[in-house]
Design an enzyme around this catalytic site. Structure first.
Site, short mmCIF file in Angstrom:
data_model
loop_
_atom_site.label_atom_id
_atom_site.label_comp_id
_atom_site.label_asym_id
_atom_site.label_seq_id
_atom_site.Cartn_x
_atom_site.Cartn_y
_atom_site.Cartn_z
N ASP A 114 1.24 -5.31 8.58
CA ASP A 114 0.06 -4.54 8.14
C ASP A 114 -1.28 -5.31 7.95
OD1 ASP A 114 -2.02 -2.51 7.22
OD2 ASP A 114 -0.21 -1.41 6.46
N ARG A 157 -12.12 -3.44 -7.74
CA ARG A 157 -11.90 -4.41 -6.66
C ARG A 157 -13.37 -4.65 -6.26
NH1 ARG A 157 -8.01 -2.10 -1.91
NH2 ARG A 157 -9.77 -0.98 -1.97
N TYR A 195 -11.58 0.87 10.23
CA TYR A 195 -12.76 1.38 9.26
C TYR A 195 -13.03 0.41 8.00
CZ TYR A 195 -8.76 3.35 6.81
OH TYR A 195 -7.70 3.91 6.09
N LYS A 196 -12.19 -0.65 8.05
CA LYS A 196 -12.54 -1.47 6.72
C LYS A 196 -13.40 -2.66 7.31
CE LYS A 196 -8.30 -0.01 4.34
NZ LYS A 196 -7.17 0.08 4.02
N PHE A 252 0.68 -1.30 0.18
CA PHE A 252 -0.03 -0.13 -0.06
C PHE A 252 0.99 1.17 0.05
CE2 PHE A 252 -3.04 2.93 1.96
CZ PHE A 252 -4.11 2.71 1.28
C1 LIG Z 1 -6.14 1.02 4.05
C2 LIG Z 1 -4.70 0.99 4.31
C3 LIG Z 1 -3.93 1.92 5.06
C4 LIG Z 1 -4.62 3.42 5.37
O1 LIG Z 1 -3.71 4.00 6.18
P1 LIG Z 1 -4.27 5.38 6.72
O2 LIG Z 1 -3.53 5.94 7.61
O3 LIG Z 1 -5.59 4.79 7.36
O4 LIG Z 1 -4.68 6.13 5.67
C5 LIG Z 1 -2.53 1.59 5.22
N1 LIG Z 1 -1.99 0.37 4.84
C6 LIG Z 1 -2.77 -0.52 4.12
C7 LIG Z 1 -2.03 -1.77 3.77
C8 LIG Z 1 -4.11 -0.42 3.92
O5 LIG Z 1 -4.80 -1.15 3.34
#
Ligand SMILES: *Cc1c(COP(=O)(O)O)cnc(C)c1O
Length: 407
Positions: free
Chosen positions: A207, A381, A232-233, A130
């Site tokens: 992560d 997705r 939040y996911k 990400f």
């Molecule tokens: C969604 C996601 C993030 C999001 O990070 P934020 O700080 O909440 O914007 C980070 N890493 C991964 C792998 C994600 O899927």
């Protein structure tokens, strides 16, 4: 929609032991199929009630006394609950705080500082991780004079243990990987990769943003060192809901994160001179915890706890394999490629499909109330949050997509 497929979706819904939980979510008028619960989960009815009650009763009447009556401890109490329900983490190792990006920075910096002190100056990460993860590590590498060792991940699958074994060595401070790849949905072999990193003397940071709440996570059993993820996911914690961080008990007191604010102090309210880290997982904290923003996570975890993560995973696999069957039947004849693992053991909770015109196709789907998400350059997705998604909904969404690609 062919009658056969409709009958199959109806059969799967009727046999779904989690089906009743869908009614616990607020309805979304005009939405035909919500296929993006992996980016932003849906609100529970109980969340709306809990938020209202929190504002009126907790905040509204307890006022500043709320801090003494539990708010101060919320990062840990909520962290322990999350650890038990979704992370396979014994109490005292998880906090709820910050954003994923910020907590990722704090944990990765702690690990890299530890490595650099022992002469280890390399950070292993993959090119398909990400963006925020890659960007944060670039920043840390610049701050600490460390070097990034990039694994070239296959964007349709993900990082293998062999690839990690190929780069991790005596110079490695930290291996940072996503448990489920945000693009392909590839599920990494976390226990094997953790072992390989440890054999090289490195620390591992997982992560879990795209796995928590959809795939069983066993941080303690894996021997993981550190982990972060989003609320939040799949946890339905609401837009901008706080992140969580895990620090294995054996590292508490040795790994030090860099943002040494008062909430990570041994005695925050003594307000004394000089920072002295808390002797427990509170050392991961920095400032005032996001109490209000963490209310939805409470109800999300209550529901997940009732469902059980193993049942959620079982449904997730049925949802993704139904989506793959539909893709094969309805979409691949129109030039759509499946860019996710077909092996259920290596597949997370979403499926990615590709075609060169998918940016436009996705925009048309949104107009029809079919909400997936587009990922550049050409991917849609299909995120299938097990607690809120029905098989009929998957069929409706995939049928709409089939109509769009056949136009
Ligand atoms: C969604 C996601 C993030 C999001 O990070 P934020 O700080 O909440 O914007 C980070 N890493 C991964 C792998 C994600 O899927």
């Amino acid at each position: 929609m062919t009658p056969d497929l409709e009958a199959e979706a109806a059969r799967l819904d009727a046999a779904d032991p989690l089906a009743a939980l869908r009614a616990e979510f607020l309805p979304a008028d005009g939405v035909v199929a919500y296929l993006d619960g992996n980016s932003l989960g849906r609100p529970l009815r109980a969340t709306a009630q809990r938020m209202e009650r929190f504002v009126h009763a907790d905040w509204g009447t307890r006022l500043i006394r709320g801090w003494d009556e539990g708010w101060v401890d919320r990062p840990r109490t909520l962290g322990d609950r999350l650890g038990a329900v979704a992370l396979g983490a014994a109490p005292g190792q998880v906090v709820v705080a910050d954003s994923t990006t910020v907590l990722l920075y704090k944990l990765a910096r702690a690990a890299v500082d530890h490595g650099v002190a022992a002469g280890r100056t390399e950070i292993v990460v993959d090119t398909d991780n990400f963006p925020t993860d890659r960007y944060v590590l670039e920043g840390i590498a610049a701050e600490r004079g460390a070097t990034l060792r990039w694994i070239e991940a296959d964007p349709a699958s993900g990082v293998t243990p062999e690839q990690v074994a190929g780069v991790a060595g005596p110079g490695t401070a930290l291996v940072l990987l996503s448990h489920v790849a945000y693009r392909s949905g590839f599920l990494a072999d976390a226990p094997a990769i953790t072992r390989i990193a440890h054999d090289a003397g490195a620390l591992v940071l997982w992560d879990l943003s795209h796995s928590v709440g959809s795939v069983p996570v066993r941080l303690d059993d894996w021997g993981a060192d550190l982990a972060v993820g989003c609320s939040y996911k799949y946890l339905n914690g609401g837009p901008g809901g706080p992140a969580f961080g895990y620090l294995a008990a054996r590292h508490i007191g040795t790994l030090r994160q860099p943002v040494t604010g008062w909430f990570g102090h041994r005695t925050p309210f003594a307000m004394g001179p000089g920072h002295e880290p808390a002797p427990d997982v509170r050392s991961l904290l920095s400032g005032t915890p996001p109490v209000l923003a963490s209310v939805p996570l409470e109800t999300g975890l209550e529901q997940l706890g009732r469902a059980g993560i193993e049942a959620v995973r079982a449904k997730s696999l049925r949802l993704t394999s139904f989506a793959l069957d539909l893709a094969d039947a309805l979409l691949t004849p129109h030039g759509v490629l499946v860019a996710s693992p077909r092996d259920p053991d290596r597949r997370g909770g979403h499926v990615t499909l590709r075609r060169p015109d998918f940016e436009q196709v996705n925009a048309r789907l949104w107009e029809r109330g079919v909400i997936g998400d587009f990922r550049a350059p050409d991917g849609i997705r299909i995120g299938l949050a097990p607690l809120s998604t029905s098989f009929a909904e998957v069929l409706a969404g995939m049928t709409a997509l089939a109509e769009e690609v056949a136009r």
